[in-house]
Design a protein around this motif. Structure first.
Motif, short mmCIF file in Angstrom:
data_model
loop_
_atom_site.label_atom_id
_atom_site.label_comp_id
_atom_site.label_asym_id
_atom_site.label_seq_id
_atom_site.Cartn_x
_atom_site.Cartn_y
_atom_site.Cartn_z
N VAL A 457 -1.89 -9.15 -5.65
CA VAL A 457 -2.63 -7.92 -5.54
C VAL A 457 -3.03 -7.07 -7.09
CG1 VAL A 457 -2.16 -5.25 -4.93
CG2 VAL A 457 -1.08 -6.92 -3.55
N PRO A 458 -4.35 -6.75 -7.45
CA PRO A 458 -4.40 -6.51 -8.61
C PRO A 458 -4.15 -4.99 -8.84
CG PRO A 458 -6.35 -6.25 -7.15
CD PRO A 458 -5.37 -6.95 -6.44
N SER A 459 -3.75 -4.56 -10.17
CA SER A 459 -3.55 -3.13 -10.43
C SER A 459 -4.96 -2.47 -10.72
CB SER A 459 -2.65 -3.03 -11.53
OG SER A 459 -3.29 -3.62 -12.68
N PRO A 460 -4.80 -1.24 -10.46
CA PRO A 460 -3.87 -0.37 -10.09
C PRO A 460 -4.00 -0.04 -8.52
CG PRO A 460 -5.60 0.90 -10.83
CD PRO A 460 -6.01 -0.45 -11.19
N ILE A 461 -2.94 0.15 -7.88
CA ILE A 461 -3.00 0.57 -6.54
C ILE A 461 -2.77 2.00 -6.68
CG2 ILE A 461 -1.34 0.89 -4.85
CD1 ILE A 461 -0.25 -1.76 -5.04
N VAL A 462 -3.65 2.62 -6.13
CA VAL A 462 -4.36 4.04 -6.07
C VAL A 462 -3.72 4.66 -4.62
CG1 VAL A 462 -5.75 3.84 -7.88
CG2 VAL A 462 -6.54 3.79 -5.29
N LYS A 463 -3.46 4.07 -3.54
CA LYS A 463 -3.34 4.73 -2.35
C LYS A 463 -2.35 3.73 -1.43
CE LYS A 463 -3.69 7.86 0.83
NZ LYS A 463 -4.87 8.52 1.41
N LEU A 464 -1.26 4.28 -0.85
CA LEU A 464 -0.17 3.63 -0.04
C LEU A 464 -0.20 4.55 1.17
CD1 LEU A 464 2.82 3.05 -2.20
CD2 LEU A 464 1.09 1.34 -1.35
N THR A 465 -0.43 3.83 2.26
CA THR A 465 -0.25 4.54 3.81
C THR A 465 0.49 3.39 4.50
OG1 THR A 465 -1.22 5.83 5.48
CG2 THR A 465 -2.51 3.92 4.52
N GLY A 466 1.19 4.06 5.74
CA GLY A 466 1.80 2.94 6.57
C GLY A 466 1.95 3.38 8.06
N ASP A 467 2.54 2.25 8.74
CA ASP A 467 2.46 2.64 10.30
C ASP A 467 4.17 2.13 10.54
OD1 ASP A 467 2.27 2.89 12.91
OD2 ASP A 467 1.93 0.92 13.33
N THR A 468 4.98 3.02 10.69
CA THR A 468 6.34 2.51 10.87
C THR A 468 6.51 1.68 12.17
OG1 THR A 468 6.69 4.70 12.13
CG2 THR A 468 7.20 4.62 9.71
N VAL A 469 5.78 2.08 13.21
CA VAL A 469 5.88 1.19 14.56
C VAL A 469 5.57 -0.17 14.25
CG1 VAL A 469 5.09 1.04 16.90
CG2 VAL A 469 5.27 3.34 15.96
N SER A 470 4.68 -0.59 13.67
CA SER A 470 4.05 -2.13 13.49
C SER A 470 5.00 -2.58 11.99
CB SER A 470 2.85 -2.22 13.31
OG SER A 470 2.12 -1.72 12.15
N GLY A 471 5.44 -1.72 11.30
CA GLY A 471 6.23 -2.10 10.25
C GLY A 471 5.16 -2.49 9.24
#
Length: 745
Positions: A457-471
């Motif tokens: 994964v190249p930098s920079p990571i500017v956004k994180l989001t996630g789904d707790t059901v599918s993990g």
């Protein structure tokens, strides 16, 4: 020839690894593009496609995106561009937004970074991180500089406006006056613990480090009032100190008024805190009555965020929290617009308060995220936790240094299940730290979950989001703007059973502008060529369109009806976005005539948003979208032995054949590329000997094999799927010959 050996890759959900091939887990792979790994299947599938929701009448630019779920039936996307704000529902329908006031507050050079949001009931507070908070007059916040609100109205419309309901500084009690003929001092300050204002007689804490008590303790102070003519008087007062662990004290002593004879304070008070004691004396020589009111700001100081920008906003334990510089400042409990105390005589549990992240270096807080029972506070090089055992009060709340890792200043940390994730950078490579409570160390720790895929994964990571059901956690890096990176994780009790990475890739004419997961669906803000679209992707791998018998693996999915021209013999369809020659069109398997169901149409021409196909398909609702390829490249294969699957490198493994177990699949290809030879492609198209040949093949389970005939340490073996049909690989097995290297003694 060597001995005949075989090996089974029982699980294939471990994702990409960048470690040496010989030390990888058997199921880890070299590349994984447009694949989704799952412990449920035991392997990987072609990722779900996206559904086209809306084409926006906006020019491609940097955009802020915030999503929230009001209830099970209402999900909203808030889209901010410089000077404007829009709201869309979960199916892409735009909602009416009235900008009542505050359009200037929305001005920004980079809306994707300059805005922060939090929602309380039907009020979404919006912070512009570049605006400095000011006071319009004494004790009055300038509403143009304070967080604004986006209000969901009862009729389903929205209003954006300045929030005029922030409380003003309260009026000062009439006892707080200056007697111009009297000055105050302490002849006994209880060993340096307290001090007195020479003009007002207000007693405060001087050295809080001397108030560390474990039981109720009393301290005497002696105050001296001196007149302008040199006469004076003294009096002794008692201040009681209490350990903060006993909670709020209720004072029933009527003598503890604004000119009380006793004061009280908690052991965790800060320098300058009030103790509930004000000394007052009248100059009887001149018979002067107090006439000069004390300026309000001398008694009730302005909150820490005034004259500073706000870097983040949160709602935590029934208080609104604003982050500015090194401080998190909270509103009154249950009164989210009030940042002033109820009284100056004493500090009570519901009062607003601030906490500063202190360490040996300056810690400018970027983000705050509720995590477990605490508030995670992120600075550039350190992480803090703000917490209270029970209620969040001025006396019980503490903030302490938790870990010290460099973090990405542009990326908001993500609270996810029992963990929290924050991004970092190592040169051109990104890192993602998993922050959690460790029973082993009895404290919080952070591990880099990209350590085994360093450089992927190249930098920079500017956004994180996630789904707790599918993990699944999604990371977006502006360096590779047509991709998002998926991290799948699964804990089996205290053991981490899955930590897999893959890349979801869109065509090169597409740029990801922003993304957000709401209620098990990934919403994407995309620039497709020269237009901006909103698309969503169900993270349930089994979800299928309403009018097709199984999932379709194409992006920008639309269901269209065509118009037939009997003169030209062509059926014309109009897409919601510009078309191209790569477009895929498939008739539905529900409403189309039986002879036309599931048919892949040959597109004869494209023009703008229109495309044509030969023949009359006006009676056949047609799914249209953009194709994408799945490619999973296996790690190099070695013989493994023992309980730990140790790699055997003292010989040559000649692979004979490889077998893949598939499930609910209709198409896949195995590509074998021996070193220095041309690749060979072996295709499974859903047809099985003895089955009926159909326009739309049925999903099936089974085993598909391909010859390799090459050295396992050099041959490249890939599973690909460029079609619109789904596939799932659950495990694999190979057979071959192992020749052990001859060793000379």
């Amino acid at each position: 020839m060597g001995k005949l050996v075989e090996q089974t890759l029982r699980t294939m959900y471990q994702g990409v690894s960048r470690q040496p091939h010989t030390v990888r887990l058997p199921g880890q792979v070299q590349e994984a593009t447009n694949a989704m790994f799952s412990v449920v299947s035991g392997g990987f599938s072609k990722r779900p496609g996206t559904q086209h929701l809306a084409t926006l009448s906006l020019s491609p630019s940097l955009m802020g995106l915030y999503g929230y779920e009001r209830d099970a039936s209402e999900k909203y996307l808030v889209l901010v561009t410089s000077g404007s704000i829009d709201v869309y529902d979960s199916v892409g329908v735009t909602k009416t937004v009235t900008i009542e006031s505050g359009s200037t507050y929305l001005q920004s050079l980079d809306p994707s970074q300059d805005f922060a949001f939090t929602t309380v009931a039907d009020y979404t507070f919006v912070v512009n991180k570049t605006v400095t908070v000011t006071m319009s007059s004494a004790g009055v916040f300038d509403p143009a500089t304070m967080p604004h609100v986006l209000v969901r109205n009862a009729d389903g419309t929205f209003t954006f406006k300045e929030f005029a309901d922030y409380n003003n500084r309260p009026e000062i009690e009439p006892d707080y006056y200056v007697n111009p003929n009297v000055t105050y001092s302490l002849t006994n300050d209880a060993g340096g613990r307290f001090e007195i204002d020479s003009g007002t007689g207000l007693v405060t804490v001087k050295d809080s480090t001397l108030l560390n008590v474990t039981v109720e303790t009393s301290f005497d102070i002696t105050a001296k009032a001196t007149s302008t003519d040199g006469t004076f008087n003294t009096k002794t007062f008692t201040i009681y100190a209490y350990p903060s662990s006993i909670g709020e004290l209720v004072d029933d002593d009527s003598s503890l008024d604004s000119t009380n004879v006793n004061g009280m304070v908690y052991d965790n008070a800060s320098n300058g805190d009030l103790v509930g004691l004000t000394v007052f004396a009248e100059d009887r020589v001149t018979n002067s009555e107090p006439t000069t009111p004390i300026p309000a700001e001398d008694i009730i100081p302005t909150p820490d965020f005034v004259n500073h920008t706000i870097s983040d906003i949160t709602f935590f334990r029934n208080r609104l929290g604003l982050v500015s510089d090194e401080t998190v400042y909270f509103s009154q409990a249950s009164d989210y617009t009030n940042f002033w105390p109820k009284t100056v005589a004493q500090v009570i549990d519901s009062d607003p308060f601030g906490r500063t992240a202190s360490s040996a270096q300056i810690n400018m807080l970027r983000f705050v995220v509720p995590f477990r029972k605490a508030l995670f506070c992120s600075a550039d090089t350190a992480q803090f936790e703000l917490s209270a055992e029970q209620a969040l009060t001025p006396s019980s709340t503490t903030i302490g240094l938790s870990t010290q890792y460099a973090s990405e200043p542009k990326c908001r940390p993500l609270g996810f299940r029992d963990e929290l994730y924050f991004a970092s950078s190592n040169g051109d490579n990104a890192a993602l730290f998993e922050y959690y409570y460790s029973d082993t160390s009895v404290g919080h720790t952070a591990n880099n979950v990209l350590i085994h895929a360093d450089g992927y994964v190249p930098s920079p990571i500017v956004k994180l989001t996630g789904d707790t059901v599918s993990g699944t956690i999604f990371a977006y890096s502006t360096t590779k703007a047509n991709c998002i990176y998926a991290y799948s994780t699964f804990w089996n009790g205290e053991e981490k059973a899955q930590s897999s990475w893959s890349r979801w890739e869109f065509d090169t004419s597409t740029t990801v502008l922003n993304m957000e997961v709401i209620g098990g669906e990934l919403y994407l803000l995309l620039q497709r060529d020269t237009i901006v679209t909103i698309e969503k992707c169900s993270l349930n791998i089994s979800n299928k369109p309403e009018k097709f018998k199984y999932p379709l693996r194409i992006d920008g999915l639309q269901l269209l009806n065509g118009t037939f021209d009997s003169v030209t013999g062509l059926t014309t369809f109009t897409s919601g976005y510009p078309t191209n020659e790569d477009l895929v069109a498939i008739t539905d398997t529900s409403d189309s005539p039986v002879s036309k169901q599931g048919r892949v149409l040959n597109i004869s021409a494209v023009s703008g948003n229109d495309f044509t196909v030969i023949g009359d398909y006006s009676d056949s609702p047609t799914f249209v979208g953009r194709p994408y390829d799945m490619n999973v490249e296996l790690s190099k294969q070695f013989l493994r032995e023992g309980q730990n699957n140790d790699t055997v490198t003292t010989g040559r493994l000649q692979l004979k054949r490889i077998y893949f177990d598939y499930q609910e699949s209709a198409f896949l290809q195995i590509v074998v590329h021996p070193l220095h030879r041309s690749p060979k492609v072996y295709t499974f198209n859903g047809s099985v000997i003895g089955s009926v040949i159909s326009t739309t093949p049925e999903l099936g389970d089974g085993v598909f094999a391909a010859p390799v005939r090459s050295d396992g340490s050099t041959a490249t073996i890939s599973i690909q799927n460029p079609s619109h049909l789904p596939c799932t690989i659950t495990s694999a097995k190979w057979k071959g010959f192992f020749n052990e290297t001859t060793r000379q003694e």
